[in-house]
Design a protein around this motif. Structure first.
Motif, PDB file in Angstrom:
ATOM      1  N   MET A 250      31.401-100.047   3.682  1.00 55.76           N
ATOM      2  CA  MET A 250      31.186 -99.172   2.709  1.00 55.76           C
ATOM      3  C   MET A 250      30.662 -97.879   3.372  1.00 55.76           C
ATOM      4  SD  MET A 250      29.063 -99.059  -0.732  1.00 55.76           S
ATOM      5  CE  MET A 250      27.451 -98.960   0.032  1.00 55.76           C
ATOM      6  N   THR A 251      31.355 -96.519   3.026  1.00 56.22           N
ATOM      7  CA  THR A 251      30.896 -95.293   3.358  1.00 56.22           C
ATOM      8  C   THR A 251      29.689 -94.886   2.395  1.00 56.22           C
ATOM      9  OG1 THR A 251      32.873 -94.631   4.322  1.00 56.22           O
ATOM     10  CG2 THR A 251      31.336 -92.996   4.112  1.00 56.22           C
ATOM     11  N   VAL A 252      28.739 -94.613   2.868  1.00 61.38           N
ATOM     12  CA  VAL A 252      27.331 -94.185   2.131  1.00 61.38           C
ATOM     13  C   VAL A 252      27.225 -92.428   2.288  1.00 61.38           C
ATOM     14  CG1 VAL A 252      24.854 -94.213   1.941  1.00 61.38           C
ATOM     15  CG2 VAL A 252      26.082 -96.108   2.631  1.00 61.38           C
ATOM     16  N   THR A 253      27.020 -91.725   0.929  1.00 59.87           N
ATOM     17  CA  THR A 253      27.200 -90.452   1.073  1.00 59.87           C
ATOM     18  C   THR A 253      25.582 -90.127   1.530  1.00 59.87           C
ATOM     19  OG1 THR A 253      28.455 -90.580  -1.025  1.00 59.87           O
ATOM     20  CG2 THR A 253      27.040 -88.585  -0.685  1.00 59.87           C
ATOM     21  N   PRO A 254      25.652 -88.962   2.513  1.00 56.94           N
ATOM     22  CA  PRO A 254      24.314 -88.530   3.174  1.00 56.94           C
ATOM     23  C   PRO A 254      23.304 -88.207   1.861  1.00 56.94           C
ATOM     24  CG  PRO A 254      26.327 -87.381   4.239  1.00 56.94           C
ATOM     25  CD  PRO A 254      26.831 -88.168   3.033  1.00 56.94           C
ATOM     26  N   LEU A 255      22.277 -88.386   2.203  1.00 61.38           N
ATOM     27  CA  LEU A 255      21.204 -88.147   1.421  1.00 61.38           C
ATOM     28  C   LEU A 255      20.280 -86.965   1.797  1.00 61.38           C
ATOM     29  CD1 LEU A 255      19.216 -88.881  -0.928  1.00 61.38           C
ATOM     30  CD2 LEU A 255      18.099 -90.627   0.539  1.00 61.38           C
ATOM     31  N   MET A 256      20.176 -85.963   1.185  1.00 62.75           N
ATOM     32  CA  MET A 256      19.189 -84.731   1.093  1.00 62.75           C
ATOM     33  C   MET A 256      17.841 -84.875   0.132  1.00 62.75           C
ATOM     34  SD  MET A 256      18.686 -81.994   2.777  1.00 62.75           S
ATOM     35  CE  MET A 256      20.609 -81.540   3.266  1.00 62.75           C
ATOM     36  N   LEU A 257      16.885 -84.643   1.017  1.00 64.86           N
ATOM     37  CA  LEU A 257      15.710 -84.825   0.124  1.00 64.86           C
ATOM     38  C   LEU A 257      14.925 -83.404   0.034  1.00 64.86           C
ATOM     39  CD1 LEU A 257      14.156 -88.278   1.852  1.00 64.86           C
ATOM     40  CD2 LEU A 257      15.102 -87.920  -0.346  1.00 64.86           C
ATOM     41  N   LEU A 258      14.159 -83.032  -1.029  1.00 63.78           N
ATOM     42  CA  LEU A 258      14.004 -81.573  -1.261  1.00 63.78           C
ATOM     43  C   LEU A 258      12.097 -81.961  -1.601  1.00 63.78           C
ATOM     44  CD1 LEU A 258      16.575 -80.094  -3.583  1.00 63.78           C
ATOM     45  CD2 LEU A 258      16.540 -80.281  -0.999  1.00 63.78           C
ATOM     46  N   PRO A 259      11.565 -81.449  -0.713  1.00 61.89           N
ATOM     47  CA  PRO A 259      10.044 -81.851  -0.862  1.00 61.89           C
ATOM     48  C   PRO A 259       9.392 -80.526  -1.780  1.00 61.89           C
ATOM     49  CG  PRO A 259      10.392 -80.545   1.280  1.00 61.89           C
ATOM     50  CD  PRO A 259      11.751 -80.808   0.612  1.00 61.89           C
ATOM     51  N   GLY A 260       8.303 -80.799  -2.255  1.00 61.80           N
ATOM     52  CA  GLY A 260       7.438 -80.048  -3.339  1.00 61.80           C
ATOM     53  C   GLY A 260       6.674 -79.011  -2.848  1.00 61.80           C
ATOM     54  N   LEU A 261       6.253 -78.133  -3.675  1.00 63.84           N
ATOM     55  CA  LEU A 261       5.252 -77.155  -2.991  1.00 63.84           C
ATOM     56  C   LEU A 261       4.219 -77.552  -2.160  1.00 63.84           C
ATOM     57  CD1 LEU A 261       4.187 -74.305  -3.994  1.00 63.84           C
ATOM     58  CD2 LEU A 261       2.629 -75.594  -5.462  1.00 63.84           C
ATOM     59  N   LEU A 262       4.087 -76.839  -1.026  1.00 57.33           N
ATOM     60  CA  LEU A 262       3.202 -77.138   0.188  1.00 57.33           C
ATOM     61  C   LEU A 262       3.301 -78.501   0.657  1.00 57.33           C
ATOM     62  CD1 LEU A 262      -0.571 -75.768  -1.542  1.00 57.33           C
ATOM     63  CD2 LEU A 262       1.052 -74.825   0.396  1.00 57.33           C
ATOM     64  N   CYS A 263       4.751 -78.895   0.487  1.00 57.93           N
ATOM     65  CA  CYS A 263       4.792 -80.309   1.051  1.00 57.93           C
ATOM     66  C   CYS A 263       5.952 -80.113   2.290  1.00 57.93           C
ATOM     67  CB  CYS A 263       5.511 -81.372   0.139  1.00 57.93           C
ATOM     68  SG  CYS A 263       4.048 -81.765  -0.829  1.00 57.93           S
ATOM     69  N   ASP A 264       6.139 -80.819   3.402  1.00 56.81           N
ATOM     70  CA  ASP A 264       7.124 -80.911   4.139  1.00 56.81           C
ATOM     71  C   ASP A 264       7.951 -82.207   4.173  1.00 56.81           C
ATOM     72  OD1 ASP A 264       5.204 -82.235   5.676  1.00 56.81           O
ATOM     73  OD2 ASP A 264       4.755 -80.386   6.951  1.00 56.81           O
ATOM     74  N   ARG A 265       8.453 -82.439   5.443  1.00 58.72           N
ATOM     75  CA  ARG A 265       9.254 -83.623   5.573  1.00 58.72           C
ATOM     76  C   ARG A 265       8.234 -85.318   5.605  1.00 58.72           C
ATOM     77  NH1 ARG A 265      12.884 -84.243   8.958  1.00 58.72           N
ATOM     78  NH2 ARG A 265      13.568 -82.143   8.839  1.00 58.72           N
ATOM     79  N   ARG A 266       6.856 -84.506   5.984  1.00 56.57           N
ATOM     80  CA  ARG A 266       6.130 -85.799   5.693  1.00 56.57           C
ATOM     81  C   ARG A 266       5.585 -86.329   4.583  1.00 56.57           C
ATOM     82  NH1 ARG A 266       1.511 -82.621   9.446  1.00 56.57           N
ATOM     83  NH2 ARG A 266       2.758 -80.937   8.368  1.00 56.57           N
ATOM     84  N   LEU A 267       6.167 -85.740   3.497  1.00 54.30           N
ATOM     85  CA  LEU A 267       6.070 -86.372   2.174  1.00 54.30           C
ATOM     86  C   LEU A 267       7.085 -87.503   1.886  1.00 54.30           C
ATOM     87  CD1 LEU A 267       5.220 -85.758  -0.992  1.00 54.30           C
ATOM     88  CD2 LEU A 267       7.455 -84.437  -0.923  1.00 54.30           C
TER      89      LEU A 267
ATOM     90  N   ARG B  17      29.460 -83.158   0.628  1.00 53.55           N
ATOM     91  CA  ARG B  17      29.250 -84.116  -0.601  1.00 53.55           C
ATOM     92  C   ARG B  17      28.055 -84.896  -0.224  1.00 53.55           C
ATOM     93  NH1 ARG B  17      31.152 -84.829  -5.772  1.00 53.55           N
ATOM     94  NH2 ARG B  17      30.900 -87.168  -6.523  1.00 53.55           N
ATOM     95  N   PHE B  18      27.153 -85.040  -1.142  1.00 51.17           N
ATOM     96  CA  PHE B  18      25.540 -85.666  -0.544  1.00 51.17           C
ATOM     97  C   PHE B  18      25.137 -86.048  -1.951  1.00 51.17           C
ATOM     98  CE2 PHE B  18      25.214 -81.060  -1.151  1.00 51.17           C
ATOM     99  CZ  PHE B  18      24.217 -81.039  -1.948  1.00 51.17           C
ATOM    100  N   ALA B  19      24.132 -87.237  -1.702  1.00 54.07           N
ATOM    101  CA  ALA B  19      23.105 -87.741  -2.739  1.00 54.07           C
ATOM    102  C   ALA B  19      21.885 -86.720  -2.610  1.00 54.07           C
ATOM    103  CB  ALA B  19      22.720 -88.997  -2.456  1.00 54.07           C
ATOM    104  N   LEU B  20      21.299 -86.353  -3.614  1.00 51.34           N
ATOM    105  CA  LEU B  20      20.289 -85.184  -3.797  1.00 51.34           C
ATOM    106  C   LEU B  20      19.109 -85.857  -4.491  1.00 51.34           C
ATOM    107  CD1 LEU B  20      19.480 -82.341  -3.183  1.00 51.34           C
ATOM    108  CD2 LEU B  20      20.560 -81.725  -5.372  1.00 51.34           C
ATOM    109  N   ALA B  21      17.884 -85.854  -3.603  1.00 52.54           N
ATOM    110  CA  ALA B  21      16.598 -86.150  -4.693  1.00 52.54           C
ATOM    111  C   ALA B  21      15.651 -85.216  -4.464  1.00 52.54           C
ATOM    112  CB  ALA B  21      16.160 -87.704  -3.750  1.00 52.54           C
ATOM    113  N   GLY B  22      14.864 -84.698  -5.101  1.00 45.42           N
ATOM    114  CA  GLY B  22      13.822 -83.593  -5.081  1.00 45.42           C
ATOM    115  C   GLY B  22      12.616 -83.909  -5.837  1.00 45.42           C
ATOM    116  N   LEU B  23      11.314 -83.695  -5.031  1.00 49.19           N
ATOM    117  CA  LEU B  23      10.036 -83.946  -5.730  1.00 49.19           C
ATOM    118  C   LEU B  23       9.546 -82.572  -6.247  1.00 49.19           C
ATOM    119  CD1 LEU B  23       7.167 -86.064  -5.273  1.00 49.19           C
ATOM    120  CD2 LEU B  23       6.689 -83.705  -5.023  1.00 49.19           C
ATOM    121  N   SER B  24       9.092 -82.726  -7.596  1.00 50.77           N
ATOM    122  CA  SER B  24       8.300 -81.292  -8.229  1.00 50.77           C
ATOM    123  C   SER B  24       9.313 -80.023  -7.883  1.00 50.77           C
ATOM    124  CB  SER B  24       7.078 -81.342  -7.456  1.00 50.77           C
ATOM    125  OG  SER B  24       6.126 -80.422  -8.294  1.00 50.77           O
ATOM    126  N   MET B  25       8.744 -79.037  -7.174  1.00 54.23           N
ATOM    127  CA  MET B  25       9.648 -77.856  -6.925  1.00 54.23           C
ATOM    128  C   MET B  25      10.785 -78.333  -6.378  1.00 54.23           C
ATOM    129  SD  MET B  25       8.853 -74.743  -4.135  1.00 54.23           S
ATOM    130  CE  MET B  25       9.095 -75.881  -2.747  1.00 54.23           C
TER     131      MET B  25
END
Length: 232
Positions: free
Chosen positions: A1-18, A57-65
């Protein structure tokens, strides 16, 4: 099964460590990237930057901002988003009190007192029981210091100027996870319930013993929920 790439969006004052635990574990299943939302001073420009660097095309997840930016991405390019996760975020614009709080924090940053900003925000960001968690608090402050005052001012300016996303929620046509902490002081459960009720194919999950930074406060639960949402 091919999995769509996932893009994560951090919140205010956050970076990839979130999303450190989530990226480490989810990378076993497919491509995972964390966007940089520090260079623009409008939500529309942040969304445009993500779209310029994301796969077709991608899956998208974002926290807060990041969730606010995710909703803008859905408006700009709905056909590119395979599925959506909104974490500790809201579709509403700022009310007058929230706007004044942001302007006051911007003034602090401009006056050279930026180091006090994360300390002022901590009680709003994490569950009260976690304020004595040295590792968690250190991680939150470290992210804020890495983002820095200039990017913080840009991010706050973007959030002050954001539009009301509630009218466009019914147009979201992809599977959507709405996820939040039960003790989130910034975007409490009724705000999450409002979004989930307006999005046609939405699943609402409220995590107990959790504040605004669910990926850090409840990392195992968030990783499991994102994995199930992403892969099914």
């Amino acid at each position: 099964m091919t999995v769509t790439p996932l893009m994560l969006l951090p919140g205010l004052l956050c970076d990839r460590r979130l999303f450190a635990q989530q990226t480490a574990e989810l990378a076993h299943h497919g491509t995972v990237a964390v966007a940089d939302l520090t260079s623009a001073d409008s939500i529309a420009a942040m969304a445009g930057h993500v779209l310029a660097t994301a796969p077709p095309r991608f899956a998208l997840a974002g926290l807060s901002m990041g969730g606010v930016v995710a909703l803008e991405i859905l408006r700009q390019a709905p056909g590119r988003v395979d599925r959506l996760a909104l974490i500790d975020t809201q579709a509403r614009p700022d009310d007058a009190a929230a706007r004044e709080r942001r302007l006051a924090l911007i003034e602090l940053a401009r006056s050279g007192a930026f180091r006090s900003v994360p300390q002022r925000l901590l009680s709003l960001l994490v569950h009260p029981d976690r304020l004595a968690d040295v590792a968690l608090v250190t991680a939150v402050v470290a992210m804020a210091e890495a983002v820095g005052p200039d990017a913080f001012i840009r991010q706050q300016t973007a959030l002050i100027g954001r539009i009301d996303s509630r009218p466009t929620l019914p147009a979201i046509a992809c599977p959507t996870l709405v996820l939040a902490g039960r003790q989130d002081a910034l975007t409490p459960p009724p705000v999450q319930e409002e979004m989930a009720a307006a999005i046609p194919d939405a699943t609402l999950v409220i995590l107990s013993r959790c504040g605004h930074l669910a990926p850090l406060e409840r990392p195992d639960a968030v990783t499991r929920l994102l994995r199930d949402w992403w892969l099914h």
